[in-house]
Design an enzyme around this catalytic site. Structure first.
Site, mmCIF file in Angstrom:
data_model
loop_
_atom_site.group_PDB
_atom_site.id
_atom_site.type_symbol
_atom_site.label_atom_id
_atom_site.label_comp_id
_atom_site.label_asym_id
_atom_site.label_seq_id
_atom_site.Cartn_x
_atom_site.Cartn_y
_atom_site.Cartn_z
ATOM 1 N N ARG A 46 -9.292 -3.218 15.714
ATOM 2 C CA ARG A 46 -8.988 -3.604 17.094
ATOM 3 C C ARG A 46 -9.214 -2.479 18.101
ATOM 4 O O ARG A 46 -9.582 -2.725 19.243
ATOM 5 C CB ARG A 46 -7.523 -4.037 17.158
ATOM 6 C CG ARG A 46 -7.433 -5.528 17.215
ATOM 7 C CD ARG A 46 -6.556 -6.114 18.201
ATOM 8 N NE ARG A 46 -5.142 -5.920 18.034
ATOM 9 C CZ ARG A 46 -4.314 -6.919 17.849
ATOM 10 N NH1 ARG A 46 -4.768 -8.132 17.683
ATOM 11 N NH2 ARG A 46 -3.034 -6.708 17.814
ATOM 12 N N ASP A 90 -10.961 -8.311 17.749
ATOM 13 C CA ASP A 90 -9.645 -8.815 17.385
ATOM 14 C C ASP A 90 -9.919 -9.873 16.311
ATOM 15 O O ASP A 90 -10.474 -10.939 16.609
ATOM 16 C CB ASP A 90 -8.997 -9.432 18.636
ATOM 17 C CG ASP A 90 -7.716 -10.164 18.295
ATOM 18 O OD1 ASP A 90 -7.393 -10.277 17.095
ATOM 19 O OD2 ASP A 90 -7.046 -10.639 19.233
ATOM 20 N N LYS A 145 -4.511 -5.820 -1.622
ATOM 21 C CA LYS A 145 -3.194 -6.410 -1.664
ATOM 22 C C LYS A 145 -2.434 -6.155 -0.359
ATOM 23 O O LYS A 145 -2.816 -5.255 0.358
ATOM 24 C CB LYS A 145 -2.419 -5.863 -2.855
ATOM 25 C CG LYS A 145 -1.999 -4.382 -2.704
ATOM 26 C CD LYS A 145 -1.039 -4.009 -3.780
ATOM 27 C CE LYS A 145 0.355 -3.900 -3.263
ATOM 28 N NZ LYS A 145 0.831 -2.557 -2.975
ATOM 29 N N ASP A 174 -7.195 -4.086 -7.360
ATOM 30 C CA ASP A 174 -5.974 -3.431 -7.814
ATOM 31 C C ASP A 174 -6.427 -2.006 -8.084
ATOM 32 O O ASP A 174 -7.154 -1.746 -9.047
ATOM 33 C CB ASP A 174 -5.427 -4.073 -9.098
ATOM 34 C CG ASP A 174 -4.096 -3.451 -9.473
ATOM 35 O OD1 ASP A 174 -4.005 -2.207 -9.465
ATOM 36 O OD2 ASP A 174 -3.150 -4.192 -9.758
ATOM 37 N N HIS A 175 -6.042 -1.084 -7.205
ATOM 38 C CA HIS A 175 -6.687 0.238 -7.279
ATOM 39 C C HIS A 175 -6.368 0.961 -8.585
ATOM 40 O O HIS A 175 -7.067 1.888 -8.966
ATOM 41 C CB HIS A 175 -6.384 1.082 -6.038
ATOM 42 C CG HIS A 175 -5.032 1.721 -6.026
ATOM 43 N ND1 HIS A 175 -3.902 1.063 -5.621
ATOM 44 C CD2 HIS A 175 -4.625 2.969 -6.366
ATOM 45 C CE1 HIS A 175 -2.867 1.878 -5.717
ATOM 46 N NE2 HIS A 175 -3.279 3.049 -6.163
ATOM 47 N N ASP A 232 5.715 -4.915 -4.989
ATOM 48 C CA ASP A 232 4.804 -3.853 -4.550
ATOM 49 C C ASP A 232 4.077 -3.212 -5.738
ATOM 50 O O ASP A 232 2.911 -2.848 -5.625
ATOM 51 C CB ASP A 232 5.606 -2.785 -3.785
ATOM 52 C CG ASP A 232 4.721 -1.696 -3.192
ATOM 53 O OD1 ASP A 232 3.683 -2.054 -2.606
ATOM 54 O OD2 ASP A 232 5.071 -0.512 -3.311
ATOM 55 N N HIS A 237 -0.024 -3.517 -10.223
ATOM 56 C CA HIS A 237 -0.436 -2.346 -11.000
ATOM 57 C C HIS A 237 0.180 -2.303 -12.400
ATOM 58 O O HIS A 237 -0.499 -2.071 -13.389
ATOM 59 C CB HIS A 237 -0.052 -1.053 -10.271
ATOM 60 C CG HIS A 237 -0.445 -1.022 -8.830
ATOM 61 N ND1 HIS A 237 -1.647 -1.521 -8.381
ATOM 62 C CD2 HIS A 237 0.191 -0.559 -7.728
ATOM 63 C CE1 HIS A 237 -1.722 -1.357 -7.061
ATOM 64 N NE2 HIS A 237 -0.617 -0.778 -6.637
ATOM 65 N N LYS A 335 10.866 4.384 -5.926
ATOM 66 C CA LYS A 335 10.610 5.385 -4.880
ATOM 67 C C LYS A 335 11.732 6.413 -4.945
ATOM 68 O O LYS A 335 12.846 6.101 -5.359
ATOM 69 C CB LYS A 335 10.648 4.728 -3.502
ATOM 70 C CG LYS A 335 9.656 3.587 -3.305
ATOM 71 C CD LYS A 335 8.284 4.098 -2.912
ATOM 72 C CE LYS A 335 7.336 2.958 -2.587
ATOM 73 N NZ LYS A 335 5.928 3.361 -2.688
#
Ligand code: BG6
Length: 486
Positions: A46, A90, A145, A174-175, A232, A237, A335
């Site tokens: 954008r 946009d 994702k 999926d890295h 997440d 993963h 985390k």
């Protein structure tokens, strides 16, 4: 044979992922001479920029995110940046796609599109592409994702995509599948005759998969608060890692064979539903604490309000098939844990009888530790005799057989996972991308867990930042006589 793309269209080009990972990855491929010489990269987002404004922003990103200063050579960077052009649109406004099509030119020449935008824009983007003629036989679409927040929303996205892009031209990222050590797991399992005979319930006691992170919200509150650790990290993963550990040998390293085997694993996962969640899952949320000696605030403090989102999850899974009958797979991720450390840990069964017991020696079962990060290596822990004359009994010690790829392949550059995935996308090889039936089977399993949490009103338990999650996560494995490998 699929033709390589001559145009790469990058949506979300000014976003975090593009700046941190995608542009440095494309630079890496360019510097190594791996991109098709005529590949043009059309970036869009954008922000109101022109070509030179975007190139200068991209140049800054290369300087910031390419750690190896010697690898970032000014002349190479200059020729890389020349490949880039920028069109501000946009993505939700259909009328603006015409300008994009003009810059891309004839999509017939082979176009790869990478959507690194909010999923709420996926449908509008696909419709816009379609209207502007940026679809067709030679166009591939890669999606980052999150692909939905549950099975129903993931199906809606998949339907919208499928109405324009057939499955063989849809590349779901999926890295983790781009990480070298993850692919090395396949080499280890299927390039050696040593492991596979033991790779089953007769040879393996249990499997652990840990992806621990030290970071907190990283300014992603909007996304993470609606996601949580299960969606997440586990839905994608960690389940992909589990599938690569558990799958049957595919007949060849090809897109259909590999993905057929992975999906069978997802479909064999024992459902953890309302009656099972309490005993088989643990959720946590970090409170204030210290990571690496530095004080950090709690999740709710970072967020600014109380939240029921889990920042930690541990669970015990089973793959209900012949090979894995009775073998627990313990998964945990979170985390603000004490260290960044991702690994697959395989504990083999012990010897059936120890001939050393009468001499006071303890024999430990063999273990295979596949480290994905921070360093990449594979270690097999085996028993060895400690040198000596053994007057006071035989002493055995666990020693590592280091399959450390970092040393053996010291002269190979360590690549960003996205380099592999972007090159495969450009060249049209979907083997390391996730097929629709995989994603949907993953969601089905995850949805049952979330439904169970809701039904049982399970809320995250507290853990101090810098610790290994709530104590219940330790109890989850200790009940089975198993300790988390740290
Ligand atoms: C992403 C998650 O998919 O993976 C992040 O959204 C997480 O929350 C990241 O931090 C971890 O990736 P890596 O490669 O650093 O282990």
């Amino acid at each position: 044979m699929t033709q390589p793309a001559h145009n790469l269209l990058l949506f979300g080009a000014t976003g975090d992922l593009a700046q941190r990972m995608l542009l440095p990855s494309l630079y890496g491929l360019h510097a190594d001479g791996l991109l098709p010489p005529d590949l043009r990269i059309v970036a869009t987002a954008r922000s109101d920029l022109d070509d030179s404004g975007f190139r200068s922003q991209a140049g800054d990103s290369l300087s910031r995110f390419i750690a190896d200063r010697d690898f970032l050579r000014p002349e190479v960077a200059r020729t890389f940046l020349e490949r880039l052009s920028y069109v501000a649109i946009d993505a939700s406004d259909q009328a603006q796609y015409g300008r994009l099509a003009e810059t891309v030119g004839k999509a017939k020449d082979g176009l790869a599109i990478f959507l690194s935008t909010a999923p709420s824009l996926f449908e509008a983007t696909i419709a816009g592409l379609s209207q502007a003629g940026l679809t067709g036989r030679d166009v591939r679409l890669a999606l980052e994702k999150p692909l939905g927040t549950d099975l129903a929303s993931s199906r809606m996205i998949n339907e919208a995509v499928a109405s324009v892009f057939p499955e063989e031209r849809t590349f779901r990222i999926d890295h983790y599948l781009g990480k070298e050590t993850v692919q090395n797991l396949l080499a280890l399992r299927f390039g050696n005759s040593l492991f596979e005979p033991l790779w089953n319930a007769s040879g393996i006691e249990h499997v652990q998969i840990t992806v621990s992170e030290t970071v907190g919200l990283e300014g992603r509150a909007g996304y993470y608060e609606g996601s949580g650790a299960l969606r997440d990290m586990v839905q994608n993963h960690m389940l992909q890692l589990l599938a690569l550990v558990a799958m049957e040998p595919p007949a060849q390293f090809g897109a259909s064979a590999v993905r057929d085997e992975k999906v069978k694993v997802f479909r064999s996962l024992r459902r953890i539903g309302r009656d099972e969640v309490a005993a088989n899952t643990v959720i946590g949320q970090y409170k204030a604490g210290a990571v690496g000696g530095a004080p950090v605030p709690g999740y709710a403090d970072e967020l600014g309000h109380v939240s029921g989102t889990e920042t930690f999850v541990a669970l015990k899974a089973h793959v209900d098939n012949w090979r894995w009958k009775g073998v627990p797979f313990y998964l945990r991720t979170g985390k603000r844990l004490p260290e960044r450390h991702s690994e697959i840990f395989i504990q083999f069964k012990g010897v059936p009888h120890s001939i050393f017991a009468s001499r006071g020696a303890v024999v430990q079962p063999n273990k295979l530790v596949i480290r994905l990060q921070p360093e990449e290596n594979i270690r097999l822990l085996v028993m060895a005799k400690q040198p000596g004359l053994d007057r006071e009994g035989i002493r055995l010690r666990e020693v590592p057989l280091d399959l450390g790829t970092a040393n053996v392949f010291a002269d190979s550059r360590r690549r960003i996972a996205y380099e592999r995935l972007l090159l495969d996308l450009i060249e049209g090889d979907p083997t390391l991308f996730v097929r629709r039936d995989e994603v949907e089977a993953q969601w089905e399993w995850i949805d049952a867990i979330r439904d169970g949490w809701g039904f049982n009103r399970m809320t995250p338990k507290d853990y101090a930042a810098g610790t290994w999650g709530p104590s219940a996560a330790i109890a989850l494995t200790e009940r089975d006589g198993v300790s988390w490998h740290e």
